[in-house]
Design a protein around this motif. Structure first.
Motif, mmCIF file in Angstrom:
data_model
loop_
_atom_site.group_PDB
_atom_site.id
_atom_site.type_symbol
_atom_site.label_atom_id
_atom_site.label_comp_id
_atom_site.label_asym_id
_atom_site.label_seq_id
_atom_site.Cartn_x
_atom_site.Cartn_y
_atom_site.Cartn_z
ATOM 1 N N GLN A 250 6.506 23.266 9.449
ATOM 2 C CA GLN A 250 6.694 23.106 10.890
ATOM 3 C C GLN A 250 6.179 21.746 11.383
ATOM 4 N N GLY A 251 5.661 20.933 10.454
ATOM 5 C CA GLY A 251 5.220 19.602 10.839
ATOM 6 C C GLY A 251 3.771 19.490 11.244
ATOM 7 N N GLN A 252 2.940 20.506 10.953
ATOM 8 C CA GLN A 252 1.522 20.426 11.280
ATOM 9 C C GLN A 252 0.771 19.749 10.141
ATOM 10 N N PRO A 253 0.073 18.638 10.391
ATOM 11 C CA PRO A 253 -0.651 17.957 9.313
ATOM 12 C C PRO A 253 -1.723 18.845 8.697
ATOM 13 N N LEU A 254 -1.774 18.846 7.357
ATOM 14 C CA LEU A 254 -2.765 19.610 6.612
ATOM 15 C C LEU A 254 -3.805 18.718 5.945
ATOM 16 N N TRP A 255 -3.340 17.619 5.379
ATOM 17 C CA TRP A 255 -4.231 16.732 4.627
ATOM 18 C C TRP A 255 -3.611 15.348 4.568
ATOM 19 N N SER A 256 -4.473 14.343 4.524
ATOM 20 C CA SER A 256 -3.991 12.965 4.431
ATOM 21 C C SER A 256 -4.940 12.165 3.555
ATOM 22 N N SER A 257 -4.366 11.322 2.705
ATOM 23 C CA SER A 257 -5.194 10.358 1.993
ATOM 24 C C SER A 257 -5.650 9.293 2.985
ATOM 25 N N GLU B 299 -5.445 6.185 2.723
ATOM 26 C CA GLU B 299 -4.408 5.157 2.805
ATOM 27 C C GLU B 299 -3.289 5.578 3.758
ATOM 28 N N ALA B 300 -2.874 6.859 3.680
ATOM 29 C CA ALA B 300 -1.802 7.335 4.560
ATOM 30 C C ALA B 300 -2.236 7.313 6.020
ATOM 31 N N GLU B 301 -3.490 7.671 6.283
ATOM 32 C CA GLU B 301 -3.988 7.648 7.660
ATOM 33 C C GLU B 301 -3.867 6.240 8.249
ATOM 34 N N ALA B 302 -4.278 5.246 7.459
ATOM 35 C CA ALA B 302 -4.199 3.868 7.941
ATOM 36 C C ALA B 302 -2.764 3.391 8.061
ATOM 37 N N LEU B 303 -1.910 3.769 7.105
ATOM 38 C CA LEU B 303 -0.516 3.316 7.125
ATOM 39 C C LEU B 303 0.269 3.961 8.259
ATOM 40 N N MET B 304 0.036 5.246 8.506
ATOM 41 C CA MET B 304 0.740 5.912 9.601
ATOM 42 C C MET B 304 0.367 5.276 10.940
ATOM 43 N N ALA B 305 -0.890 4.889 11.086
ATOM 44 C CA ALA B 305 -1.313 4.226 12.329
ATOM 45 C C ALA B 305 -0.599 2.896 12.506
ATOM 46 N N GLN B 306 -0.382 2.180 11.413
ATOM 47 C CA GLN B 306 0.344 0.913 11.503
ATOM 48 C C GLN B 306 1.837 1.136 11.707
ATOM 49 N N ALA B 307 2.400 2.133 11.008
ATOM 50 C CA ALA B 307 3.845 2.358 11.079
ATOM 51 C C ALA B 307 4.275 2.920 12.429
ATOM 52 N N PHE B 308 3.453 3.797 13.028
ATOM 53 C CA PHE B 308 3.875 4.491 14.253
ATOM 54 C C PHE B 308 3.027 4.152 15.469
ATOM 55 N N GLY B 309 2.057 3.259 15.292
ATOM 56 C CA GLY B 309 1.315 2.749 16.434
ATOM 57 C C GLY B 309 0.654 3.834 17.261
ATOM 58 N N TRP B 310 0.780 3.705 18.579
ATOM 59 C CA TRP B 310 0.098 4.612 19.494
ATOM 60 C C TRP B 310 0.597 6.042 19.381
ATOM 61 N N ARG C 141 0.856 -1.202 0.000
ATOM 62 C CA ARG C 141 0.000 0.000 0.000
ATOM 63 C C ARG C 141 0.877 1.231 0.000
ATOM 64 N N GLU C 142 0.302 2.338 -0.480
ATOM 65 C CA GLU C 142 0.984 3.629 -0.474
ATOM 66 C C GLU C 142 -0.016 4.708 -0.079
ATOM 67 N N GLY C 143 0.494 5.793 0.484
ATOM 68 C CA GLY C 143 -0.363 6.915 0.845
ATOM 69 C C GLY C 143 0.423 8.203 0.892
ATOM 70 N N LEU C 144 -0.293 9.310 0.985
ATOM 71 C CA LEU C 144 0.334 10.634 0.978
ATOM 72 C C LEU C 144 -0.226 11.473 2.107
ATOM 73 N N LEU C 145 0.686 12.066 2.877
ATOM 74 C CA LEU C 145 0.353 12.989 3.958
ATOM 75 C C LEU C 145 1.012 14.324 3.651
ATOM 76 N N VAL D 84 5.133 20.242 2.841
ATOM 77 C CA VAL D 84 5.984 19.062 2.688
ATOM 78 C C VAL D 84 5.085 17.854 2.482
ATOM 79 N N ALA D 85 5.397 17.090 1.446
ATOM 80 C CA ALA D 85 4.669 15.844 1.186
ATOM 81 C C ALA D 85 5.423 14.683 1.818
ATOM 82 N N LEU D 86 4.731 13.853 2.561
ATOM 83 C CA LEU D 86 5.297 12.643 3.149
ATOM 84 C C LEU D 86 4.648 11.448 2.457
ATOM 85 N N HIS D 87 5.450 10.745 1.675
ATOM 86 C CA HIS D 87 4.966 9.578 0.937
ATOM 87 C C HIS D 87 5.320 8.330 1.732
#
Length: 352
Positions: free
Chosen positions: A186-193, A195-206, A177-181, A263-266
């Motif tokens: 400054q690191g404040q989230p603006l938008w997430s696909s 897929e990225a929301e689900a992947l970030m939860a798996q990659a970084f857990g709690w 899977r792939e996603g875009l955040l 900044v795009a985080l893929h």
């Protein structure tokens, strides 16, 4: 699995599946150092997984330190626990009534339905912490006894070998899977696909609380900061955990019109070839010798080397290979790999 050249937290699910047949328990969990040194957690039961963020709340961590002899707050804490399995009662520094009145019990254990546990810290031969395993039983169930502690103790070396990380993942393997955040500089989230929301939860857990709910995990904040380094290649971070292997790469974004930048985080989730092979082998219920042989055949080893790895003669390898091919309906190594849905994972050897 301990005899194969694969290992890491992504194998925790099959490990726990095998443990259920050896030690009776209701559910289980595994704490292990994440990419940034903080603890990651994998819990079998959703109710227990939901309690993980509360475990790391400062108030609950303080309560944990008051009721238990040894705490589990950072990756370094794993190696500070005594060797061998211990029950909940053996870890308590207060009477049971004190535990039942504690914030730790009422915020973490009781909502998760945990009444007793058996814990086992895992270490490398050099003494570094690999992870800490917990087997849970609900309140009212029979407590863990000495026989179960002994059974788990016998498995300690094997579990440490299987779950010891094999290093950071490379970018080989199948993309799952792939996603875009998109975040501010400054690191404040603006938008997430989605897929990225689900992947970030798996990659970084709690540590991932969702877009707009909390700051980025520390590893992602550092990634965004590195993106501003002039002349540097596109920064990325690689990590592996119980959900697999992940890569996050940062790239600048400019506004289509007017001032502004972001900044795009893929984020990409991959399944390494060895993990794919183990997943293909597990449901086949092959005899252990044939399962191990299938692994080394897929790794591309010639039979002389397979014999050395398995500690058997070359003639015995040939016997097991013929049995394996017959069972899988294969006439050659290539046929076997096709039946498993994998490609050769190592140095190519002549197909036999």
């Amino acid at each position: 699995m301990a005899r194969l050249d694969a290992g890491g937290p992504e194998l925790i699910a099959p490990v726990l599946e095998a443990l259920h047949a050896l030690v009776g328990f209701d559910s289980s969990g595994y704490f292990y150092p994440g990419a940034d040194g903080a603890l990651d957690a994998h819990m079998e039961h959703p109710a227990v997984q939901a309690a993980v963020p509360d475990h790391f709340d400062p108030r609950i961590l303080a309560s944990e330190a008051r009721v238990f002899h040894n705490v589990l707050q950072h990756g370094d804490d794993i190696a500070r626990h005594p060797h061998g399995p211990r029950s909940l009662a053996q870890m308590l520094r207060v009477p049971v009534d004190g535990l039942l009145r504690s914030d730790y019990y009422n915020v973490v254990m009781r909502p998760a339905g945990v009444g007793d546990w058996l814990s086992l810290p895992l270490r490398t031969p050099e003494g570094r912490g690999i992870g800490m395993l917990f087997l849970f039983r609900p309140a009212g169930a029979r407590p863990f006894g000495s026989a179960e502690q002994l059974a788990l103790a016998r498995l300690e070396a094997c579990l440490a070998s299987v779950l010891r990380p094999a290093g950071l993942p490379d970018e080989a393997g199948e993309v799952l899977r792939e996603g875009l955040l998109v975040v501010t500089p400054q690191g404040q989230p603006l938008w997430s696909s989605p897929e990225a929301e689900a992947l970030m939860a798996q990659a970084f857990g709690w540590r991932w609380r969702g877009v707009g709910r909390a700051p980025l995990p520390h590893a992602l904040q550092l990634l965004v900061q590195r993106q501003h380094s002039p002349g540097a290649p596109a920064p990325d971070v690689a990590l592996r955990n119980a959900h697999g292997c992940f890569h996050v790469r940062a790239a600048p974004l400019a506004a289509a019109a007017g001032p502004g930048e972001a900044v795009a985080l893929h984020v990409t989730q991959r399944m390494e070839p060895g993990t794919r092979l183990l997943a293909a082998l597990r449901p086949l219920d092959l005899p252990l010798r044939q399962q191990e042989l299938a692994w080394w055949l897929a790794r591309g080893l010639p039979e002389s080397q397979i014999a050395a790895r398995m500690g058997i003669s070359a003639n015995t390898v040939v016997y097991h290979r013929r049995q394996l091919y017959m069972r899988m309906g294969a006439a050659s190594r290539d046929d076997l790999l096709a039946a498993l849905g994998v490609t050769t994972l190592g140095v190519t050897a002549p197909a036999r």
